[in-house]
Write a protein that holds these residues in place. Structure first.
Motif, PDB file in Angstrom:
ATOM      1  N   ASP A  71       0.857  -1.182   0.000  1.00 39.48           N
ATOM      2  CA  ASP A  71       0.000   0.000   0.000  1.00 39.48           C
ATOM      3  C   ASP A  71       0.895   1.234   0.000  1.00 39.48           C
ATOM      4  O   ASP A  71       1.682   1.417   0.919  1.00 39.48           O
ATOM      5  CB  ASP A  71      -0.911   0.005   1.227  1.00 39.48           C
ATOM      6  N   SER A  74       0.747   3.745   3.187  1.00 37.86           N
ATOM      7  CA  SER A  74       1.018   3.334   4.569  1.00 37.86           C
ATOM      8  C   SER A  74       2.501   3.034   4.734  1.00 37.86           C
ATOM      9  O   SER A  74       3.263   3.096   3.783  1.00 37.86           O
ATOM     10  CB  SER A  74       0.180   2.104   4.924  1.00 37.86           C
ATOM     11  N   ILE A  78       1.036  -2.821   5.255  1.00 38.40           N
ATOM     12  CA  ILE A  78      -0.286  -3.002   4.655  1.00 38.40           C
ATOM     13  C   ILE A  78      -0.140  -3.297   3.161  1.00 38.40           C
ATOM     14  O   ILE A  78       0.625  -2.646   2.457  1.00 38.40           O
ATOM     15  CB  ILE A  78      -1.162  -1.742   4.873  1.00 38.40           C
ATOM     16  N   ARG A  80      -2.208  -3.938  -0.632  1.00 33.65           N
ATOM     17  CA  ARG A  80      -3.375  -3.400  -1.338  1.00 33.65           C
ATOM     18  C   ARG A  80      -3.723  -4.323  -2.498  1.00 33.65           C
ATOM     19  O   ARG A  80      -2.865  -4.671  -3.302  1.00 33.65           O
ATOM     20  CB  ARG A  80      -3.071  -1.993  -1.852  1.00 33.65           C
ATOM     21  N   LYS A 113      -2.393  -6.249   7.294  1.00 35.45           N
ATOM     22  CA  LYS A 113      -3.712  -5.837   6.823  1.00 35.45           C
ATOM     23  C   LYS A 113      -3.691  -5.748   5.306  1.00 35.45           C
ATOM     24  O   LYS A 113      -2.656  -5.458   4.698  1.00 35.45           O
ATOM     25  CB  LYS A 113      -4.058  -4.464   7.410  1.00 35.45           C
ATOM     26  N   VAL A 115      -5.934  -3.897   2.143  1.00 35.65           N
ATOM     27  CA  VAL A 115      -6.924  -2.859   1.872  1.00 35.65           C
ATOM     28  C   VAL A 115      -7.203  -2.790   0.369  1.00 35.65           C
ATOM     29  O   VAL A 115      -6.451  -3.334  -0.437  1.00 35.65           O
ATOM     30  CB  VAL A 115      -6.464  -1.465   2.383  1.00 35.65           C
ATOM     31  N   PHE A 132     -13.989  -8.979   4.314  1.00 36.44           N
ATOM     32  CA  PHE A 132     -13.509  -7.605   4.412  1.00 36.44           C
ATOM     33  C   PHE A 132     -14.568  -6.755   5.110  1.00 36.44           C
ATOM     34  O   PHE A 132     -15.754  -7.031   4.976  1.00 36.44           O
ATOM     35  CB  PHE A 132     -13.232  -7.015   3.026  1.00 36.44           C
ATOM     36  N   VAL A 141      -9.332   4.116   0.945  1.00 36.36           N
ATOM     37  CA  VAL A 141      -9.679   2.740   1.300  1.00 36.36           C
ATOM     38  C   VAL A 141     -11.188   2.632   1.490  1.00 36.36           C
ATOM     39  O   VAL A 141     -11.776   3.429   2.229  1.00 36.36           O
ATOM     40  CB  VAL A 141      -8.963   2.310   2.605  1.00 36.36           C
ATOM     41  N   HIS A 143     -12.432  -0.831   1.837  1.00 42.94           N
ATOM     42  CA  HIS A 143     -12.549  -2.132   2.507  1.00 42.94           C
ATOM     43  C   HIS A 143     -11.188  -2.550   3.049  1.00 42.94           C
ATOM     44  O   HIS A 143     -10.159  -2.271   2.420  1.00 42.94           O
ATOM     45  CB  HIS A 143     -13.065  -3.198   1.541  1.00 42.94           C
ATOM     46  N   GLU A 144     -11.207  -3.264   4.194  1.00 38.25           N
ATOM     47  CA  GLU A 144      -9.962  -3.776   4.747  1.00 38.25           C
ATOM     48  C   GLU A 144     -10.184  -5.136   5.364  1.00 38.25           C
ATOM     49  O   GLU A 144     -11.307  -5.511   5.733  1.00 38.25           O
ATOM     50  CB  GLU A 144      -9.391  -2.802   5.791  1.00 38.25           C
ATOM     51  N   GLU A 146      -8.092  -7.598   8.245  1.00 36.49           N
ATOM     52  CA  GLU A 146      -6.972  -7.859   9.145  1.00 36.49           C
ATOM     53  C   GLU A 146      -6.420  -9.239   8.817  1.00 36.49           C
ATOM     54  O   GLU A 146      -7.188 -10.193   8.655  1.00 36.49           O
ATOM     55  CB  GLU A 146      -7.427  -7.820  10.613  1.00 36.49           C
TER      56      GLU A 146
END
Length: 147
Positions: A71, A74, A78, A80, A113, A115, A132, A141, A143-144, A146
């Motif tokens: 991502d 970040s 994270i 993506r 994570k 995203v 998600f 973002v 939707h994410e 974990e």
């Protein structure tokens, strides 16, 4: 549709994704053209250890594609999801799920994570069905997950 197989792609240029390009453009989606342009220009080649590009095939036919990037917004923990697209005739048959599961599997070794951003309500429901959670009030973002 048990004959669908997901592979990690080493070289996007070696794939024939003409059908994906044509159909996505006809549907008004620009993501596959962006994928090809950014790949050809060297802006996004999915070549880092913590990145990957996956294809879903039925026989020799590429029916779907999905990528994993760091991502860019970040600090590096994270991942993506990028450029998911499945041909219309194969939607709701598990191709998208298999592609995203391959991304999740790869991401879980590198990130805490995962995203993504989508403005497509059907895509949003698809991701929610995969676990998600929706994110409100974030420009980057929607939707994410974990990991």
């Amino acid at each position: 549709m048990n004959n669908m197989i997901v592979y990690e792609i080493a070289d996007l240029g070696a794939l024939d994704i003409t059908e994906l390009l044509t159909e996505s453009k006809d549907e008004g989606f620009r993501n596959i053209h962006r994928l090809v342009n950014e790949y050809n220009e060297g802006m996004n080649t999915f070549q880092h250890e913590d990145e990957a590009l996956f294809e879903c095939r039925v026989g020799h036919r590429v029916i779907g594609i999905c990528g994993l990037n760091r991502d860019p917004y970040s600090g590096g923990s994270i991942g993506r999801i990028r450029r998911l697209y499945v041909l219309k005739e194969f939607r709701r048959h598990g191709a998208g799920r298999r592609l995203v599961e391959a991304v999740i599997h790869k991401a879980s070794s590198h990130y805490t994570k995962l995203v993504l951003k989508t403005d497509n309500p059907k895509a949003g429901e698809f991701y929610k069905n995969l676990g998600f959670k929706g994110i409100a009030d974030d420009e980057l973002v929607t939707h994410e997950l974990e990991l």
